[in-house]
Enzyme design. Structure first.
Site, PDB file in Angstrom:
ATOM      1  CG  HIS A 164      42.291  88.675  11.609  1.00 46.49           C
ATOM      2  ND1 HIS A 164      43.070  89.057  12.752  1.00 46.49           N
ATOM      3  CD2 HIS A 164      41.515  87.632  11.934  1.00 46.49           C
ATOM      4  CE1 HIS A 164      42.470  88.225  13.804  1.00 46.49           C
ATOM      5  NE2 HIS A 164      41.625  87.288  13.306  1.00 46.49           N
ATOM      6  CD  GLU A 165      38.801  85.996   9.732  1.00 49.20           C
ATOM      7  OE1 GLU A 165      39.091  84.718   9.928  1.00 49.20           O
ATOM      8  OE2 GLU A 165      38.169  86.521  10.847  1.00 49.20           O
ATOM      9  CG  HIS A 192      42.819  83.168  11.409  1.00 49.32           C
ATOM     10  ND1 HIS A 192      43.624  82.869  12.276  1.00 49.32           N
ATOM     11  CD2 HIS A 192      41.849  83.951  11.808  1.00 49.32           C
ATOM     12  CE1 HIS A 192      43.124  83.501  13.344  1.00 49.32           C
ATOM     13  NE2 HIS A 192      42.176  84.390  13.238  1.00 49.32           N
ATOM     14  CG  HIS A 201      43.675  85.375  17.378  1.00 48.01           C
ATOM     15  ND1 HIS A 201      42.421  84.540  17.842  1.00 48.01           N
ATOM     16  CD2 HIS A 201      43.443  85.954  16.266  1.00 48.01           C
ATOM     17  CE1 HIS A 201      41.456  84.877  17.110  1.00 48.01           C
ATOM     18  NE2 HIS A 201      42.052  85.436  16.152  1.00 48.01           N
ATOM     19  CB  CYS A 202      49.608  88.174  16.815  1.00 47.92           C
ATOM     20  SG  CYS A 202      51.134  89.108  17.260  1.00 47.92           S
ATOM     21  CB  CYS A 249      50.056  92.060  15.096  1.00 48.07           C
ATOM     22  SG  CYS A 249      50.092  90.649  13.844  1.00 48.07           S
ATOM     23  CB  CYS A 293      53.951  91.940  14.327  1.00 47.54           C
ATOM     24  SG  CYS A 293      53.867  90.088  14.729  1.00 47.54           S
ATOM     25  CB  CYS A 321      52.485  87.805  12.046  1.00 47.80           C
ATOM     26  SG  CYS A 321      51.714  87.339  13.710  1.00 47.80           S
TER      27      CYS A 321
HETATM   28 ZN   LIG Z   1      40.944  85.629  14.196  1.00 46.83          ZN
HETATM   29 ZN   LIG Z   2      51.846  89.251  15.108  1.00 50.05          ZN
END
Ligand SMILES: [Zn+2]
Ligand SMILES: [Zn+2]
Length: 179
Positions: free
Chosen positions: A131-132, A135, A141-142, A147, A166, A169
């Site tokens: 996740h990071e 970024h 954010h999704c 996701c 996903c 993304c």
């Molecule tokens: Zn985040």
């Molecule tokens: Zn996504």
């Protein structure tokens, strides 16, 4: 932008992060080599003695010396992180500096009064890391709750989502990395 590697900086005291698992999965997902720095002590300047937490965004600049311009730098901290206005954060990242940090503090079942689950812990670490890193590549954010870029308000959100992007993304990831 063509990235060369993901560089991980663990901070002491280290949590029992499964390096082999994290390395393998991150390499698979981002198609980039994953390198580990030697663990270093936590910077005392980042500690808030009243909150007894570390300021997450402090690490984004603290990790800058490891930034070579063509890599992504991820710090892993076993202590609790916060941001002003928030009780805690699982992690933070900056697409400008391409540095990020995650905390494993709230990824343990024991934090929630539940029996420890080793595999679940390693999977949560992976999700927060992906996740990071997402970024740092400029992804936001999704809305898709499955996701990995879905925002985690609590560990339940983290557990609901997968450690993968996903399709939409993942397209952005490929573009950002130049795959
Ligand atoms: Zn985040
Ligand atoms: Zn996504």
């Amino acid at each position: 932008m063509n990235f060369k590697s993901i560089l991980i900086q663990p901070f002491l005291p280290e949590d029992r992060v499964d390096r082999a698992f994290l390395t393998e999965k991150l390499q698979e997902i981002f198609s980039l080599p994953v390198l580990w720095e030697r663990p270093v002590p936590l910077p005392p300047e980042g500690f808030d003695p009243v909150r007894k937490q570390y300021l997450a965004s402090f690490f984004l600049t603290y990790l800058l010396p490891l930034q070579q311009g063509d890599n992504i730098v991820l710090g892993i901290v076993s202590q609790d992180l916060y941001e002003p206005g928030l009780n805690f954060v699982f992690g933070v990242a900056s697409p400008k500096t391409r540095t990020a940090v995650i905390s494993t503090y709230r990824l343990h079942n024991s934090f929630y009064g539940l029996p420890e689950d080793e595999n679940l812990f390693q999977e949560r670490v992976l999700k927060e890391a992906v996740h990071e890193i997402g970024h740092t590549l400029g992804l936001g954010h999704c809305p898709n709750p499955e996701c990995v870029m879905h925002f985690s308000n609590s560990i339940l959100d983290t557990d609901r989502k997968s450690y993968l992007f996903c399709p939409s993304c993942y397209e952005k990831v490929k573009k950002a990395i130049g795959l």
